[in-house]
Write a protein that holds these residues in place. Structure first.
Motif, short mmCIF file in Angstrom:
data_model
loop_
_atom_site.label_atom_id
_atom_site.label_comp_id
_atom_site.label_asym_id
_atom_site.label_seq_id
_atom_site.Cartn_x
_atom_site.Cartn_y
_atom_site.Cartn_z
N VAL A 145 0.90 -1.02 0.03
CA VAL A 145 0.21 0.16 0.00
C VAL A 145 1.20 1.12 0.04
O VAL A 145 1.33 2.39 -0.65
N THR A 146 2.30 1.40 1.16
CA THR A 146 2.69 2.53 0.61
C THR A 146 3.85 2.53 -0.67
O THR A 146 3.36 4.01 -1.16
N ASP A 147 4.61 1.19 -1.02
CA ASP A 147 4.76 1.84 -2.56
C ASP A 147 3.46 2.05 -4.00
O ASP A 147 3.83 3.48 -4.26
N LEU A 148 2.44 1.90 -3.43
CA LEU A 148 1.71 2.01 -4.68
C LEU A 148 0.95 4.04 -4.50
O LEU A 148 0.62 4.60 -5.14
N GLU A 149 1.02 4.14 -3.26
CA GLU A 149 0.89 5.19 -2.48
C GLU A 149 1.58 6.86 -3.21
O GLU A 149 1.66 7.57 -3.75
N GLY A 150 2.67 6.45 -3.39
CA GLY A 150 4.44 6.99 -3.86
C GLY A 150 3.96 6.97 -5.04
O GLY A 150 4.06 7.83 -5.97
N VAL A 151 3.28 5.99 -5.76
CA VAL A 151 3.22 6.12 -7.00
C VAL A 151 2.47 6.70 -7.87
O VAL A 151 2.30 7.71 -8.97
N ALA A 152 0.99 6.71 -6.63
CA ALA A 152 0.20 7.89 -7.18
C ALA A 152 0.39 8.38 -6.41
O ALA A 152 -0.09 9.70 -7.54
N TYR A 153 1.03 9.64 -5.40
CA TYR A 153 1.07 10.96 -5.48
C TYR A 153 1.76 11.30 -6.72
O TYR A 153 1.73 12.72 -6.70
N ASP A 154 3.23 10.50 -6.82
CA ASP A 154 3.78 11.39 -7.97
C ASP A 154 3.25 11.70 -8.84
O ASP A 154 2.95 12.86 -9.90
N LEU A 155 2.00 10.50 -9.75
CA LEU A 155 1.06 11.10 -11.23
C LEU A 155 0.43 12.30 -9.92
O LEU A 155 -0.23 13.04 -10.75
N ALA A 156 -0.54 12.20 -9.09
CA ALA A 156 -1.22 13.45 -8.80
C ALA A 156 -0.34 14.31 -8.59
O ALA A 156 -0.98 16.06 -8.32
N ASP A 157 0.80 14.53 -8.62
CA ASP A 157 1.90 15.57 -8.15
C ASP A 157 2.12 16.35 -10.04
O ASP A 157 3.02 17.21 -10.27
N THR A 158 2.27 15.71 -10.78
CA THR A 158 2.42 15.78 -12.13
C THR A 158 1.43 16.49 -12.48
O THR A 158 0.00 17.04 -12.51
N GLY A 159 2.21 17.62 -13.48
CA GLY A 159 1.65 18.99 -14.20
C GLY A 159 0.71 18.78 -15.35
O GLY A 159 1.41 17.62 -15.85
N ALA A 160 -0.78 19.02 -15.45
CA ALA A 160 -1.63 18.03 -16.32
C ALA A 160 -0.56 18.71 -17.01
O ALA A 160 -1.36 18.16 -18.87
N ASP A 161 0.15 19.45 -18.01
CA ASP A 161 0.15 20.20 -19.17
C ASP A 161 1.10 18.74 -19.73
O ASP A 161 2.14 19.16 -20.55
N ASP A 162 2.16 18.03 -18.66
CA ASP A 162 2.93 17.25 -18.64
C ASP A 162 2.21 15.81 -19.55
O ASP A 162 2.94 14.71 -18.91
N ALA A 163 1.03 15.67 -18.25
CA ALA A 163 0.17 14.77 -18.52
C ALA A 163 -0.64 14.12 -19.69
O ALA A 163 -0.31 14.90 -20.45
N SER A 164 -0.46 12.57 -20.06
CA SER A 164 -1.60 12.45 -21.01
C SER A 164 -2.73 13.39 -20.86
O SER A 164 -3.06 13.47 -20.22
N ASP A 165 -3.31 13.17 -22.08
CA ASP A 165 -4.49 13.16 -22.40
C ASP A 165 -5.24 12.54 -21.15
O ASP A 165 -6.41 13.34 -20.57
#
Length: 427
Positions: free
Chosen positions: A202-222
């Motif tokens: 759970v901790t490992d997945l949270e780390g990946v999820a938070y990294d995605l959540a902090d991605t700038g929308a301009d740098d993310a996929s559609d």
């Protein structure tokens, strides 16, 4: 005359049916419905409920009276540590708000735009295969679906987290598995090895999820940008992204493995599908391929039982269901019921083509659930399965070996209990 309680299998004092269920969940479900009918009473420590195995009553729970059968407290209690208050287990206004926030990510145009990435991921996975190689279909399917998740869905460096996500999925599956004879609802604070691995996962997945959540929308996929542009806060995004990291590959990899297994062990059906693909203008949209996927999902539904909870006293199938009762809807049993399926254990894709489909109740087949809470990723998953199989069958045929066995291991989802080996032959 008062409404009767449903028939109930013999159980043990205090434990009820927990031990019998934990020893072999799928056999227990089949035996309970086979011996006692379409509505069966069950009891577990701290919980009581019913199995409901008739399509008409399943439709009532999922569609007609869906608000009277929410996800309920049990699933939030058992899965809240993993999924937070995410849309998979939330109810009411919380669920509606979360679902609305996620919906744009699954618009048809976004799903269709992912097809090239799905093809590329499939070619990459099969790129090192040589004629006569033996491959683990589940391992290959996991790699493929994680690649699609990274490239088509998120388009960020999720690929670097491939091993983390796969290992976390394995640890979570072990937490909810029954191979140690330990009921899945044993509290997380009990110091079992599977619980410790689960907490780390759970901790490992949270780390990946938070990294995605902090991605700038301009740098993310559609797709990811559509989620990040919603009004969800960071913790809410964490819940939904953890869900997508798991559901985005776990159930699809199981379904793809099942389809490859079914085709390898039924070479005549595989030849028919392959011939249809060779003749089709758009192989991924060929009726025979769609039917091959649908039939694999019938035999091996990645979600083998849906759970709901009775919000008020009610009745199902003529039996009394008290408020708070768990309501289990077992796809595994219904999909193999000989009232709706001739020769139900056989792999026969033709049952999903033509007039045969009109002879069955709608909810004799519900691998993605149904009603307002039907799986939001259904279109994406089906396209991924069809594209992947079309690409693979264009270059290879699958042969069964002595180790080509799909031994279902039910837990949070259904997955194979070990490697599913097939031999690949170049065409």
């Amino acid at each position: 005359m008062s409404t009767p309680a449903p028939p109930t299998p013999d159980g043990l004092p205090v434990l009820g049916h927990a031990l019998a269920f934990s020893r072999d969940p799928l056999a227990f479900l089949e035996r309970s419905v086979g011996d006692h009918g379409d509505v069966v009473g069950l009891s577990m420590p701290g919980n009581s409920g019913v199995l409901v195995a008739h399509p008409a009553e399943i439709e009532r729970v999922l569609v007609d009276d869906a608000d009277a059968f929410p996800k309920g407290d049990f699933q939030r209690r058992e899965l809240g540590g993993l999924l937070g208050d995410g849309s998979l287990i939330a109810d009411g206004e919380t669920w509606r708000r979360r679902r609305q926030a996620l919906q744009p990510a699954f618009y048809a145009r976004r799903v269709e735009a992912a097809e090239p990435a799905m093809r590329a991921a499939t070619r990459q996975v099969a790129g090192d295969w040589r004629d006569g190689d033996t491959v683990d279909a589940f391992d290959a399917a996991t790699t493929l679906t994680l690649s699609v998740l990274a490239d088509a869905f998120f388009d960020v460096d999720v690929a670097d987290d491939h091993d983390t996500i796969a290992a976390a999925a394995d640890a979570i599956a072990a937490r909810f598995a029954h191979d140690e004879g330990i009921p899945f609802y044993v509290p997380d604070w009990v110091p079992l090895p599977s619980h410790r691995r689960y907490k780390r996962a759970v901790t490992d997945l949270e780390g990946v999820a938070y990294d995605l959540a902090d991605t700038g929308a301009d740098d993310a996929s559609d797709v990811l940008a559509a989620i990040l542009d919603s009004d969800l806060g960071r913790e809410e995004l964490r819940d939904e992204l953890v869900t997508l990291l798991l559901a985005g590959h776990e159930t699809t990899s199981t379904a793809l493995t099942a389809a490859v297994h079914c085709l390898a062990t039924n070479p005549g059906e595989q030849a028919r599908v392959r011939d249809a693909l060779d003749a089709a203008d758009d192989p991924a949209d060929a009726d025979s391929l769609r039917a091959a996927v649908d039939e694999a999902l019938r035999l091996y539904p990645p979600v083998h039982m849906l759970m709901r909870e009775a919000a008020e006293p009610t009745e199902l199938g003529g039996y009394r269901v008290p408020e708070g009762s768990l309501v289990g809807l077992p796809q595994w049993v219904v999909h193999r019921d000989d009232r709706w399926w001739d020769d139900p254990e056989a792999y026969r894709p033709e049952r999903f083509i033509g007039d045969d489909t009109d002879d069955r109740p709608e909810f004799a087949y519900f691998p993605f659930g149904g009603g307002q809470r039907q799986c939001i990723g259904r279109r994406f998953a089906l396209q991924e399965l069809r594209v992947a199989l079309a690409e693979l069958l264009a270059d290879y045929r699958f042969e069964a070996t002595d180790d080509t066995d799909f031994d279902p291991a039910p837990g949070l989802t259904l997955r194979p209990g070990g490697p599913v080996e097939v031999r690949v032959r170049e065409r």
